[in-house]
Design a protein around this motif. Sequence first.
Motif, PDB file in Angstrom:
ATOM      1  N   UNK A   1       0.823  -1.206   0.000  1.00  0.00           N
ATOM      2  CA  UNK A   1       0.000   0.000   0.000  1.00  0.00           C
ATOM      3  C   UNK A   1       0.865   1.267   0.000  1.00  0.00           C
ATOM      4  N   UNK A   2       2.027   1.216   0.642  1.00  0.00           N
ATOM      5  CA  UNK A   2       2.923   2.379   0.637  1.00  0.00           C
ATOM      6  C   UNK A   2       3.497   2.613  -0.758  1.00  0.00           C
ATOM      7  N   UNK A   3       3.847   1.538  -1.436  1.00  0.00           N
ATOM      8  CA  UNK A   3       4.348   1.649  -2.816  1.00  0.00           C
ATOM      9  C   UNK A   3       3.251   2.206  -3.722  1.00  0.00           C
ATOM     10  N   UNK A   4       2.019   1.741  -3.528  1.00  0.00           N
ATOM     11  CA  UNK A   4       0.896   2.234  -4.331  1.00  0.00           C
ATOM     12  C   UNK A   4       0.700   3.740  -4.129  1.00  0.00           C
ATOM     13  N   UNK A   5       0.808   4.188  -2.891  1.00  0.00           N
ATOM     14  CA  UNK A   5       0.660   5.625  -2.604  1.00  0.00           C
ATOM     15  C   UNK A   5       1.787   6.407  -3.268  1.00  0.00           C
ATOM     16  N   UNK A   6       3.013   5.930  -3.104  1.00  0.00           N
ATOM     17  CA  UNK A   6       4.160   6.602  -3.719  1.00  0.00           C
ATOM     18  C   UNK A   6       4.000   6.709  -5.233  1.00  0.00           C
ATOM     19  N   UNK A   7       3.671   5.588  -5.877  1.00  0.00           N
ATOM     20  CA  UNK A   7       3.551   5.587  -7.333  1.00  0.00           C
ATOM     21  C   UNK A   7       2.426   6.499  -7.808  1.00  0.00           C
ATOM     22  N   UNK A   8       1.296   6.496  -7.120  1.00  0.00           N
ATOM     23  CA  UNK A   8       0.193   7.386  -7.500  1.00  0.00           C
ATOM     24  C   UNK A   8       0.618   8.845  -7.397  1.00  0.00           C
ATOM     25  N   UNK A   9       1.409   9.163  -6.396  1.00  0.00           N
ATOM     26  CA  UNK A   9       1.899  10.538  -6.222  1.00  0.00           C
ATOM     27  C   UNK A   9       2.824  10.968  -7.359  1.00  0.00           C
ATOM     28  N   UNK A  10       3.510  10.014  -7.965  1.00  0.00           N
ATOM     29  CA  UNK A  10       4.455  10.312  -9.037  1.00  0.00           C
ATOM     30  C   UNK A  10       3.796  10.365 -10.411  1.00  0.00           C
ATOM     31  N   UNK A  11       2.621   9.761 -10.555  1.00  0.00           N
ATOM     32  CA  UNK A  11       1.976   9.636 -11.865  1.00  0.00           C
ATOM     33  C   UNK A  11       1.461  10.986 -12.372  1.00  0.00           C
ATOM     34  N   UNK A  12       1.717  11.241 -13.645  1.00  0.00           N
ATOM     35  CA  UNK A  12       1.328  12.493 -14.287  1.00  0.00           C
ATOM     36  C   UNK A  12      -0.185  12.666 -14.283  1.00  0.00           C
ATOM     37  N   UNK A  13      -0.638  13.808 -13.813  1.00  0.00           N
ATOM     38  CA  UNK A  13      -2.051  14.226 -13.818  1.00  0.00           C
ATOM     39  C   UNK A  13      -2.975  13.447 -12.878  1.00  0.00           C
ATOM     40  N   UNK A  14      -2.465  12.477 -12.133  1.00  0.00           N
ATOM     41  CA  UNK A  14      -3.315  11.713 -11.211  1.00  0.00           C
ATOM     42  C   UNK A  14      -3.629  12.572  -9.990  1.00  0.00           C
TER      43      UNK A  14
END
Length: 168
Positions: free
Chosen positions: A110-123
Amino acid sequence: MIQYQFFPRSQGITSEIQAVIKSFLSVEKEIDSTLNELKSNDVLKKVRPLLEKNNFTVETGKGKSEKIDVPVLFGKNNNVDKSFYADALSKDGRIVIEVEAGRATENNQFLKDIFEACMMFDVEYLVLAVRNVYRSHADFEIIHTFLETMYISNRIKLPLKGILLIGY
Protein backbone atom coordinates in the motif's frame (compact mmCIF):
# COMPACT_ATOMS: atom_id res chain seq x y z
CA MET A 1 -18.77 -6.52 3.62
CA ILE A 2 -17.57 -3.48 1.72
CA GLN A 3 -16.36 -0.63 3.87
CA TYR A 4 -14.62 2.53 2.79
CA GLN A 5 -13.11 5.78 3.98
CA PHE A 6 -12.08 8.80 1.97
CA PHE A 7 -9.05 10.83 3.03
CA PRO A 8 -8.76 13.62 3.87
CA ARG A 9 -11.90 13.25 5.95
CA SER A 10 -12.54 16.99 5.64
CA GLN A 11 -13.56 16.53 1.99
CA GLY A 12 -16.56 14.85 0.45
CA ILE A 13 -16.56 12.18 -2.21
CA THR A 14 -16.81 13.21 -5.87
CA SER A 15 -19.35 11.59 -8.18
CA GLU A 16 -16.54 9.73 -9.99
CA ILE A 17 -15.26 8.28 -6.71
CA GLN A 18 -18.85 7.38 -5.74
CA ALA A 19 -19.16 5.44 -9.01
CA VAL A 20 -16.08 3.40 -8.05
CA ILE A 21 -17.61 2.62 -4.65
CA LYS A 22 -20.86 1.51 -6.31
CA SER A 23 -18.87 -0.75 -8.64
CA PHE A 24 -17.33 -2.57 -5.68
CA LEU A 25 -20.66 -2.68 -3.81
CA SER A 26 -22.27 -4.34 -6.85
CA VAL A 27 -19.99 -7.37 -6.51
CA GLU A 28 -19.74 -7.30 -2.73
CA LYS A 29 -20.83 -10.91 -2.10
CA GLU A 30 -18.51 -12.26 -4.78
CA ILE A 31 -15.38 -10.51 -3.45
CA ASP A 32 -16.02 -10.39 0.33
CA SER A 33 -12.69 -11.44 1.89
CA THR A 34 -14.43 -12.97 4.90
CA LEU A 35 -16.10 -15.46 2.54
CA ASN A 36 -13.66 -15.69 -0.41
CA GLU A 37 -9.92 -16.22 -0.89
CA LEU A 38 -9.60 -14.28 -4.14
CA LYS A 39 -6.36 -12.98 -5.55
CA SER A 40 -6.23 -9.31 -6.52
CA ASN A 41 -6.53 -10.18 -10.23
CA ASP A 42 -9.69 -12.16 -9.52
CA VAL A 43 -11.21 -9.23 -7.63
CA LEU A 44 -10.27 -6.92 -10.48
CA LYS A 45 -11.87 -9.30 -12.98
CA LYS A 46 -15.17 -9.20 -11.05
CA VAL A 47 -15.27 -5.41 -10.81
CA ARG A 48 -13.84 -4.73 -14.31
CA PRO A 49 -17.15 -4.59 -16.28
CA LEU A 50 -18.60 -2.11 -13.78
CA LEU A 51 -15.53 0.10 -13.82
CA GLU A 52 -15.45 0.03 -17.62
CA LYS A 53 -19.08 1.23 -17.67
CA ASN A 54 -17.88 4.16 -15.56
CA ASN A 55 -15.18 5.18 -18.05
CA PHE A 56 -12.20 3.36 -16.56
CA THR A 57 -9.60 1.43 -18.49
CA VAL A 58 -8.87 -1.76 -16.56
CA GLU A 59 -5.89 -4.10 -16.74
CA THR A 60 -6.85 -7.30 -18.53
CA GLY A 61 -3.78 -9.43 -17.80
CA LYS A 62 -0.08 -9.48 -16.99
CA GLY A 63 1.21 -9.12 -20.56
CA LYS A 64 2.75 -5.76 -21.50
CA SER A 65 -0.12 -4.93 -23.88
CA GLU A 66 -2.69 -5.83 -21.20
CA LYS A 67 -1.27 -3.52 -18.54
CA ILE A 68 -2.01 0.16 -18.06
CA ASP A 69 1.05 2.39 -18.30
CA VAL A 70 0.77 5.73 -16.52
CA PRO A 71 3.52 8.24 -17.37
CA VAL A 72 5.82 9.54 -14.63
CA LEU A 73 8.74 11.21 -16.44
CA PHE A 74 9.01 12.68 -19.92
CA GLY A 75 12.15 13.03 -21.97
CA LYS A 76 13.15 14.54 -25.27
CA ASN A 77 10.34 15.09 -27.76
CA ASN A 78 7.87 14.35 -24.95
CA ASN A 79 8.70 10.64 -25.00
CA VAL A 80 7.83 8.80 -21.80
CA ASP A 81 11.05 7.97 -19.94
CA LYS A 82 9.43 6.37 -16.88
CA SER A 83 5.99 5.00 -16.15
CA PHE A 84 4.26 2.90 -13.53
CA TYR A 85 1.54 0.32 -14.04
CA ALA A 86 -1.96 0.77 -12.63
CA ASP A 87 -4.78 -1.73 -12.20
CA ALA A 88 -7.29 0.79 -13.54
CA LEU A 89 -7.27 4.39 -14.71
CA SER A 90 -10.11 6.79 -15.40
CA LYS A 91 -10.40 7.91 -19.03
CA ASP A 92 -9.37 11.45 -18.01
CA GLY A 93 -6.31 10.09 -16.17
CA ARG A 94 -7.23 11.67 -12.83
CA ILE A 95 -8.16 8.55 -10.83
CA VAL A 96 -5.92 5.51 -10.45
CA ILE A 97 -7.14 2.28 -8.85
CA GLU A 98 -4.96 -0.34 -7.19
CA VAL A 99 -6.43 -3.63 -5.98
CA GLU A 100 -4.37 -5.58 -3.45
CA ALA A 101 -4.90 -8.91 -1.77
CA GLY A 102 -2.28 -10.63 0.40
CA ARG A 103 0.58 -8.20 -0.10
CA ALA A 104 -1.27 -5.06 0.98
CA THR A 105 0.21 -4.88 4.49
CA GLU A 106 2.61 -7.82 4.69
CA ASN A 107 4.94 -6.33 2.09
CA ASN A 108 3.76 -2.74 2.62
CA GLN A 109 2.47 -2.72 -0.95
CA PHE A 110 0.00 0.00 0.00
CA LEU A 111 2.92 2.38 0.64
CA LYS A 112 4.35 1.65 -2.82
CA ASP A 113 0.90 2.23 -4.33
CA ILE A 114 0.66 5.62 -2.60
CA PHE A 115 4.16 6.60 -3.72
CA GLU A 116 3.55 5.59 -7.33
CA ALA A 117 0.19 7.39 -7.50
CA CYS A 118 1.90 10.54 -6.22
CA MET A 119 4.46 10.31 -9.04
CA MET A 120 1.98 9.64 -11.86
CA PHE A 121 1.33 12.49 -14.29
CA ASP A 122 -2.05 14.23 -13.82
CA VAL A 123 -3.32 11.71 -11.21
CA GLU A 124 -5.38 13.44 -8.52
CA TYR A 125 -6.98 10.51 -6.66
CA LEU A 126 -5.89 7.05 -5.59
CA VAL A 127 -8.41 4.31 -4.90
CA LEU A 128 -6.79 1.59 -2.85
CA ALA A 129 -8.89 -1.59 -2.56
CA VAL A 130 -7.65 -4.09 0.02
CA ARG A 131 -8.97 -7.16 1.80
CA ASN A 132 -10.76 -6.58 5.08
CA VAL A 133 -9.16 -9.78 6.34
CA TYR A 134 -6.00 -11.52 5.19
CA ARG A 135 -4.92 -14.47 7.30
CA SER A 136 -4.92 -13.00 10.80
CA HIS A 137 -4.46 -9.40 9.64
CA ALA A 138 -7.17 -6.77 9.48
CA ASP A 139 -5.63 -5.14 6.38
CA PHE A 140 -8.31 -2.48 5.96
CA GLU A 141 -7.99 -1.40 9.59
CA ILE A 142 -4.18 -1.38 9.51
CA ILE A 143 -4.10 0.85 6.43
CA HIS A 144 -6.98 2.99 7.72
CA THR A 145 -5.00 3.72 10.90
CA PHE A 146 -1.90 4.56 8.86
CA LEU A 147 -3.78 6.97 6.56
CA GLU A 148 -5.69 8.50 9.47
CA THR A 149 -2.40 9.16 11.29
CA MET A 150 -0.75 10.56 8.19
CA TYR A 151 -3.58 12.99 7.43
CA ILE A 152 -4.25 14.07 11.03
CA SER A 153 -0.58 14.61 11.87
CA ASN A 154 -0.29 16.83 8.79
CA ARG A 155 3.45 16.09 8.65
CA ILE A 156 3.41 14.70 5.11
CA LYS A 157 1.77 16.58 2.25
CA LEU A 158 0.73 14.45 -0.68
CA PRO A 159 0.16 15.92 -4.15
CA LEU A 160 -3.07 13.92 -4.40
CA LYS A 161 -6.48 15.49 -3.77
CA GLY A 162 -7.50 12.35 -1.94
CA ILE A 163 -7.23 8.64 -1.28
CA LEU A 164 -10.20 6.32 -1.12
CA LEU A 165 -9.55 3.19 0.93
CA ILE A 166 -11.97 0.35 0.17
CA GLY A 167 -12.10 -2.82 2.21
CA TYR A 168 -13.62 -5.84 0.52
